[in-house]
Design an enzyme around this catalytic site. Structure first.
Site, PDB file in Angstrom:
ATOM      1  N   CYS A   1     -14.120  -0.386  -3.576  1.00  0.00           N
ATOM      2  CA  CYS A   1     -13.162   0.551  -2.993  1.00  0.00           C
ATOM      3  C   CYS A   1     -12.199  -0.135  -2.029  1.00  0.00           C
ATOM      4  O   CYS A   1     -11.386   0.527  -1.386  1.00  0.00           O
ATOM      5  CB  CYS A   1     -13.878   1.695  -2.286  1.00  0.00           C
ATOM      6  SG  CYS A   1     -14.889   1.175  -0.879  1.00  0.00           S
TER       7      CYS A   1
ATOM      8  N   HIS B   1      -2.962  -1.975   8.850  1.00  0.00           N
ATOM      9  CA  HIS B   1      -3.140  -0.523   8.822  1.00  0.00           C
ATOM     10  C   HIS B   1      -1.979   0.166   8.122  1.00  0.00           C
ATOM     11  O   HIS B   1      -2.161   1.032   7.261  1.00  0.00           O
ATOM     12  CB  HIS B   1      -3.287   0.010  10.256  1.00  0.00           C
ATOM     13  CG  HIS B   1      -3.445   1.495  10.339  1.00  0.00           C
ATOM     14  ND1 HIS B   1      -2.368   2.332  10.538  1.00  0.00           N
ATOM     15  CD2 HIS B   1      -4.526   2.292  10.200  1.00  0.00           C
ATOM     16  CE1 HIS B   1      -2.798   3.586  10.547  1.00  0.00           C
ATOM     17  NE2 HIS B   1      -4.105   3.584  10.358  1.00  0.00           N
TER      18      HIS B   1
END
Length: 688
Positions: free
Chosen positions: A642, A254
């Site tokens: 993406c 993250h």
């Protein structure tokens, strides 16, 4: 015997720690060993008519067209590179050995013209005779790489396409991020080294929570956010931080993904660091002694090298003028076939991406918008609680969130000014919007119980019930929209109302709505019905029809295999290669790096980290299948990527080869992706 002994020493040196580390740093994998070349020696230490030196045909620091290097009289080559003696600038050789210097200049000029690149040359002079030992293309900084490419083209030595191939993606990385003034000066202050997750240099005061980061920032301080690992709950603090440091996590954790998206330097996986949240200290071993840093102490991060440095190190701005870079990037854009879009979540980041040449937005992660302020995350948590408790006030919470989303989308549409904007519907599981278990969770349950007129125990039970054993494969993506269609409806209405408002003011909009984690055509149909119904209601109310597309992310293997059927409904595919890699390999992208991936790449079991560079033979095969089957159904199907691989040059070459229409990456990686796309197209043309 001597050559044999020296040869054996070279062979044995292959596995010494610094050699292994060098290969790890430079991602050199798959080699079985090294080779030894034994040849006749010449000697530079045979008196005042002998000597040795190393030189470059151009300055490797700034690219100036001049002979740059050093030499020593009566010395061997090792004396120059080992620092045993202080060498002299190469230009002084013109005074000490004029004929030899003239011959050296003639030789190096000839070599550069023949090799068509700046050369790194080693030479020895033995008793008045010059011997050219070796030459190779010289390593250079980003500043030098750009200048050399432009000047060699101007001199007629190379074409524009060859100039584009000469500048490496890492060179642009150096040019586009802040750097330290002198990396050698801080060497003694390096605390540790981790994963170079997001490039650039950052300096700030050490803090250990997102709330503290925002508090220090509000006081006008620069901060470095240090966490064991980050989660979406930390996004507010991450956003205000100059850089991010974590003790755990890999290159697609993250922290790494968000930091790259925002162009913030980040160093991950520093397992040598120990955080004590109670005392707000960071403990580590430095030069054999245990050292502690406290909240508020100055720390510097080098996200390009993975170094964590004690103290505030001085920074410098990029030195390349916009004119040179602009000229070079015009050559790049002329050569490439792939369009380059960007992954952004705010109007500010969208503006930066456009400045860097983005041709639209390939991924807008709506979940990040809910973390930008305390007011927004509070509204999101209230909506979650009302969903779980089936509160009569559920629609009020959704209306509050819709207003936030509408404002964000309006700003993004304006910033992109008619370019396509791909908006992904809510993707993560709902529990990620809640605090971790502990005092923060207890306080939230008490607050929500009071607001919703429910017992604390009931609120706590319902919210804790959202937590899953394997949340990445649980209630998220389109599954969340199917269980809670009102969330999909809220987001779709916000998109269409924002688009209508921009159109009413004379602006152009092209929203592309992306449904995440689809695996079956029935899932796609369900979400399409909700989206189309929302579009009709907004059009009926406003009198304006918004042009839009609906597509899906291909991020589970079943979707890739069923791409032909999904293409009957979807107007575009965008490959979410982070999850596609995770699910194809069956490994956790958050845990694998620390647990075993480093061992795998070091021992050649995997040639590269598949979350860093796309696994072409496995995950890439899934992409190829989806491309072929999708376009067999719908020949004009728009295809893009993406995932994090959209900014990786090696992966971009593969995406160019299989026929994708675009790649999408973080704003600061857009120029790098443009360059990689151009180089892929040029090489493909040469191959044909």
């Amino acid at each position: 015997m001597v050559p044999a002994v020296l040869g054996a020493s070279v062979l044995w040196s292959w596995n010494i720690p610094r050699a292994v580390k060098y290969r790890e740093i430079n991602k050199i994998t798959g080699l079985k060993g090294t080779a030894v070349n034994v040849q006749t020696m010449v000697y530079g230490n045979m008196g005042e008519t002998s000597g040795t030196g190393v030189c470059f045909t151009r300055n490797p620091a700034n690219g100036t067209a001049e002979l740059f290097g050093e030499f020593l009289i009566n010395a061997q080559g090792e004396d120059v590179v080992a620092g045993i003696r202080t060498p002299m600038p190469i230009k002084l050789m013109a005074d000490v050995m004029p004929p030899i210097y003239a011959e050296l200049v003639a030789n190096t000029t000839m070599l550069e013209k023949h090799m068509k690149d700046m050369q790194d040359v080693e030479f020895t002079v033995q008793e008045g005779r010059l011997f050219m030992l070796q030459c190779r293309n010289g390593k250079r900084t980003g500043t030098a790489a750009l200048r050399i490419a432009l000047e060699l083209e101007a001199e007629g030595l190379i074409t524009k396409d060859e100039a584009v191939l000469m500048v490496e993606p890492r060179h642009l990385d150096q040019l586009l991020h802040p750097q330290f003034q002198d990396e050698k000066k801080y060497a003694k202050d390096v605390i540790t080294r981790g994963l170079a997750a997001s490039p650039g240099a950052a300096v700030g005061r050490l803090v250990f929570s997102a709330d503290e980061a925002e508090e220090w920032k509000a006081r006008g301080e620069r901060v470095i956010l240090c966490r064991h690992e980050t989660s979406p709950e930390d996004v507010g603090g991450m956003h205000v931080a100059e850089g991010i440091l974590t003790c755990r996590g890999g290159m697609t954790s993250h922290a790494a993904v968000v930091a790259r998206g925002w162009g913030k330097p980040c160093v991950c996986g520093c397992e040598q660091l120990h955080i004590d949240l109670k005392s707000k200290t960071l403990t580590f071993e430095l030069h054999g002694k245990e050292v502690q840093l406290h909240e508020g102490d100055w720390v510097s991060l080098n996200g390009t090298t993975g170094e964590v440095i004690n103290g505030a190190q001085p920074l410098k701005k990029p030195e390349v003028t916009g004119g040179d870079l602009g000229k070079f990037m015009a050559w790049v854009d002329k050569a490439r076939r792939l369009r380059v879009l960007t992954n952004v979540d705010t109007p500010e980041d969208a503006a930066i991406a456009r400045t860097n040449g983005a041709q639209g937005i390939g991924l807008c992660r709506t979940e990040h918008m809910f973390f930008s302020t305390h007011e927004r995350i509070a509204a999101m948590r209230r909506m979650i609680a009302e969903e779980e408790l089936e509160s009569s006030h559920k629609m009020e919470a959704l209306e509050t969130l819709k207003a936030f989303q509408r404002d964000d989308f309006e700003g993004i549409f304006k910033a992109m000014d008619g370019l396509p904007v791909t908006i992904r519907l809510l993707d993560p599981p709902l529990h990620e919007f809640l605090p971790q278990e502990g005092p923060a969770m207890e306080a939230l349950c008490k607050q929500l119980a009071a607001e919703l007129n429910a017992s604390v125990e009931r609120v706590e039970a319902r919210l804790n019930g959202l937590r899953e054993v394997n949340p990445m494969m649980g209630l998220r993506g389109c599954r969340l929209g199917i269980v809670h269609p009102e969330i999909t409806d809220m987001q779709a209405v916000a998109i269409f109302e924002a688009a209508t408002k921009v159109m009413a003011a004379g602006g152009k909009v092209h929203p592309h709505i992306m449904v995440p984690l689809v695996a079956t055509i029935d899932e796609m149909d369900h979400q399409l019905n909700v989206i189309h119904a929302a579009a009709k209601r907004v059009a009926d109310a406003s009198g304006k029809k918004v042009p839009y597309k609906v597509g899906t992310m291909i991020e589970v293997p079943r979707a890739a295999l069923q791409a032909g059927h999904l293409a009957e409904r979807a107007e575009f595919f965008s490959f979410g290669t982070n999850d596609l890699t995770q699910m194809t390999f069956g490994i956790s992208r958050d845990d694998a790096q620390a647990k075993f991936l480093t061992t795998y790449t070091r021992n050649g079991i995997l040639q590269t980290d598949p979350f860093d560079t796309l696994d072409i033979v496995g995950v890439g095969e899934m992409v190829k299948i989806a491309v072929e089957r999708g376009r067999a159904t719908k020949p004009n199907l728009e295809l893009g990527i993406c995932g994090e691989h959209g900014g990786d040059p090696t992966s971009i070459a593969f995406f160019n080869k299989v026929g994708l229409d675009y790649v999408s990456c973080s704003p600061l990686r857009v120029p790098i992706a443009r360059l990689a796309a151009a180089q892929a197209a040029i090489k493909a043309g040469k191959a044909k």
